[in-house]
Design a protein around this motif. Sequence first.
Motif, PDB file in Angstrom:
ATOM      1  N   THR A 164      -1.781  15.398   2.788  1.00 39.70           N
ATOM      2  CA  THR A 164      -1.706  13.953   2.578  1.00 39.70           C
ATOM      3  C   THR A 164      -0.286  13.452   2.781  1.00 39.70           C
ATOM      4  N   ASP A 165       0.688  14.192   2.245  1.00 38.05           N
ATOM      5  CA  ASP A 165       2.095  13.828   2.444  1.00 38.05           C
ATOM      6  C   ASP A 165       2.437  13.764   3.924  1.00 38.05           C
ATOM      7  N   ALA A 166       2.018  14.787   4.661  1.00 38.50           N
ATOM      8  CA  ALA A 166       2.342  14.851   6.089  1.00 38.50           C
ATOM      9  C   ALA A 166       1.709  13.700   6.854  1.00 38.50           C
ATOM     10  N   ALA A 167       0.455  13.389   6.528  1.00 45.00           N
ATOM     11  CA  ALA A 167      -0.228  12.290   7.217  1.00 45.00           C
ATOM     12  C   ALA A 167       0.434  10.953   6.918  1.00 45.00           C
ATOM     13  N   LEU A 168       0.868  10.763   5.675  1.00 41.03           N
ATOM     14  CA  LEU A 168       1.546   9.521   5.306  1.00 41.03           C
ATOM     15  C   LEU A 168       2.851   9.349   6.070  1.00 41.03           C
ATOM     16  N   LEU A 194      16.181  12.093   7.969  1.00 41.47           N
ATOM     17  CA  LEU A 194      15.865  12.983   9.090  1.00 41.47           C
ATOM     18  C   LEU A 194      16.843  14.149   9.160  1.00 41.47           C
ATOM     19  N   LEU A 195      18.104  13.883   8.896  1.00 40.35           N
ATOM     20  CA  LEU A 195      19.105  14.955   8.896  1.00 40.35           C
ATOM     21  C   LEU A 195      18.776  15.994   7.834  1.00 40.35           C
ATOM     22  N   LEU A 196      18.446  15.534   6.634  1.00 40.01           N
ATOM     23  CA  LEU A 196      18.092  16.462   5.559  1.00 40.01           C
ATOM     24  C   LEU A 196      16.834  17.254   5.908  1.00 40.01           C
ATOM     25  N   LEU A 197      15.868  16.585   6.518  1.00 42.70           N
ATOM     26  CA  LEU A 197      14.623  17.267   6.900  1.00 42.70           C
ATOM     27  C   LEU A 197      14.900  18.332   7.960  1.00 42.70           C
ATOM     28  N   LEU A 200       0.824  -1.214   0.000  1.00 37.22           N
ATOM     29  CA  LEU A 200       0.000   0.000   0.000  1.00 37.22           C
ATOM     30  C   LEU A 200       0.858   1.265   0.000  1.00 37.22           C
ATOM     31  N   ALA A 201       1.976   1.223   0.719  1.00 38.52           N
ATOM     32  CA  ALA A 201       2.814   2.418   0.880  1.00 38.52           C
ATOM     33  C   ALA A 201       3.521   2.803  -0.414  1.00 38.52           C
ATOM     34  N   ALA A 202       4.032   1.817  -1.142  1.00 41.72           N
ATOM     35  CA  ALA A 202       4.801   2.114  -2.355  1.00 41.72           C
ATOM     36  C   ALA A 202       3.985   2.877  -3.402  1.00 41.72           C
ATOM     37  N   PRO A 203       2.797   2.414  -3.787  1.00 44.20           N
ATOM     38  CA  PRO A 203       2.022   3.187  -4.775  1.00 44.20           C
ATOM     39  C   PRO A 203       1.553   4.536  -4.237  1.00 44.20           C
ATOM     40  N   ALA A 204       1.312   4.621  -2.923  1.00 41.03           N
ATOM     41  CA  ALA A 204       0.906   5.907  -2.343  1.00 41.03           C
ATOM     42  C   ALA A 204       2.007   6.944  -2.528  1.00 41.03           C
ATOM     43  N   VAL A 205       3.258   6.509  -2.415  1.00 42.44           N
ATOM     44  CA  VAL A 205       4.391   7.420  -2.599  1.00 42.44           C
ATOM     45  C   VAL A 205       4.625   7.697  -4.082  1.00 42.44           C
ATOM     46  N   LEU A 206       4.534   6.674  -4.909  1.00 49.53           N
ATOM     47  CA  LEU A 206       4.754   6.861  -6.345  1.00 49.53           C
ATOM     48  C   LEU A 206       3.731   7.822  -6.959  1.00 49.53           C
ATOM     49  N   LEU A 207       2.500   7.758  -6.482  1.00 47.14           N
ATOM     50  CA  LEU A 207       1.456   8.639  -7.017  1.00 47.14           C
ATOM     51  C   LEU A 207       1.680  10.104  -6.662  1.00 47.14           C
ATOM     52  N   ASP A 208       2.601  10.360  -5.718  1.00 44.26           N
ATOM     53  CA  ASP A 208       2.904  11.741  -5.358  1.00 44.26           C
ATOM     54  C   ASP A 208       3.496  12.495  -6.544  1.00 44.26           C
ATOM     55  N   ARG A 260      13.773  24.498  -4.405  1.00 42.71           N
ATOM     56  CA  ARG A 260      13.995  23.178  -5.006  1.00 42.71           C
ATOM     57  C   ARG A 260      14.542  22.208  -3.958  1.00 42.71           C
ATOM     58  N   PHE A 261      15.411  22.736  -3.089  1.00 45.71           N
ATOM     59  CA  PHE A 261      15.973  21.894  -2.032  1.00 45.71           C
ATOM     60  C   PHE A 261      14.866  21.354  -1.127  1.00 45.71           C
ATOM     61  N   ARG A 262      13.908  22.219  -0.764  1.00 48.30           N
ATOM     62  CA  ARG A 262      12.812  21.793   0.108  1.00 48.30           C
ATOM     63  C   ARG A 262      11.973  20.704  -0.560  1.00 48.30           C
ATOM     64  N   ARG A 263      11.719  20.847  -1.842  1.00 49.91           N
ATOM     65  CA  ARG A 263      10.905  19.864  -2.562  1.00 49.91           C
ATOM     66  C   ARG A 263      11.632  18.521  -2.662  1.00 49.91           C
ATOM     67  N   ILE A 264      12.937  18.577  -2.916  1.00 50.15           N
ATOM     68  CA  ILE A 264      13.713  17.342  -3.013  1.00 50.15           C
ATOM     69  C   ILE A 264      13.748  16.629  -1.669  1.00 50.15           C
ATOM     70  N   VAL A 265      13.965  17.400  -0.610  1.00 52.64           N
ATOM     71  CA  VAL A 265      14.010  16.804   0.733  1.00 52.64           C
ATOM     72  C   VAL A 265      12.669  16.176   1.081  1.00 52.64           C
ATOM     73  N   ALA A 266      11.583  16.842   0.740  1.00 52.57           N
ATOM     74  CA  ALA A 266      10.250  16.304   1.020  1.00 52.57           C
ATOM     75  C   ALA A 266      10.040  14.984   0.293  1.00 52.57           C
ATOM     76  N   ALA A 267      10.495  14.905  -0.948  1.00 54.10           N
ATOM     77  CA  ALA A 267      10.354  13.673  -1.710  1.00 54.10           C
ATOM     78  C   ALA A 267      11.224  12.560  -1.129  1.00 54.10           C
ATOM     79  N   VAL A 268      12.413  12.936  -0.666  1.00 48.97           N
ATOM     80  CA  VAL A 268      13.331  11.952  -0.090  1.00 48.97           C
ATOM     81  C   VAL A 268      12.736  11.283   1.139  1.00 48.97           C
ATOM     82  N   GLN A 269      11.967  12.042   1.935  1.00 50.02           N
ATOM     83  CA  GLN A 269      11.411  11.487   3.167  1.00 50.02           C
ATOM     84  C   GLN A 269      10.541  10.266   2.893  1.00 50.02           C
ATOM     85  N   SER A 270       9.597  10.411   1.981  1.00 49.44           N
ATOM     86  CA  SER A 270       8.672   9.314   1.697  1.00 49.44           C
ATOM     87  C   SER A 270       9.402   8.118   1.099  1.00 49.44           C
ATOM     88  N   VAL A 271      10.317   8.386   0.162  1.00 46.76           N
ATOM     89  CA  VAL A 271      11.061   7.303  -0.472  1.00 46.76           C
ATOM     90  C   VAL A 271      11.905   6.562   0.560  1.00 46.76           C
TER      91      VAL A 271
END
Length: 241
Positions: free
Chosen positions: A138-142, A220-223, A106-114, A186-197
């Motif tokens: 939705t990202d935060a809740a996941l 966590l360090l990047l976040l 369930l988690a993998a497709p939820a992240v991919l659909l982001d 751009r850094f913030r967006r990349i870090v946000a994507a890294v968290q879920s992955v």
Amino acid sequence: MHRTADRVGRRAILDVVVTVLSALGVGILLVQFGGASPLGSAAAVISGLTLVAVGVLNIVRRRPLFSTPADRVTLSRAVLGGGCATVVVLALLGVVPPRSWWLLLLAAPAVLLDAVDGAVARRTGTASEPGSRLDMETDAALLVVFSIPLAMVLGPWVLAVGLMRYVFVAASRFRPALRAPLDYSRFRRIVAAVQSVAMVVALVPVVPVPVATVVVAVALLLLTISFARDVVTLERRSRSH
């Protein structure tokens, strides 16, 4: 014009109903395989519906009422996230392991659909502030949902990944400078994507615990760096004003 608005509103209501019913169906299906007690099963299903409620409320509060194709993708992610929440409760009850294939499925497709909802919004010309907020919520809740089973395996420090945004929001209630809008980063967006992955990688049952620990620790360090940069930026802007 009124007919168009009514049609758009009805479509939004239909999206909400389909989302809730889908989440309910996924939750009921999952607990059938979980083997939890009736009370535990009910708690698991309700937890999934609670996560979905975050997205549903975003839709029903809009005035005028509307939903977009990108919103439907995000709501689909919320349904998958609700299923994840159901599995996590089953893990807390000891019915399934914290890192299970059910959760990963369930988690993998939820992240991919982001990566899909934003592209759909741009392609259809329906990008909006409410849609962006729905995606962010939705990202935060996941992240909160993913951090709980990982905390059971790696330690409670992992919860910081899921809770950091909510701590920032809570702090903004006491510090007005933190409420100001932030420029695109751009850094913030990349870090946000890294968290879920990173969380999904760590949730893979066959990934060794030491490897999962390193992956989540780097995320966590990047976040932390990202949030620290934003806080410093907002504070400096507040002082300059």
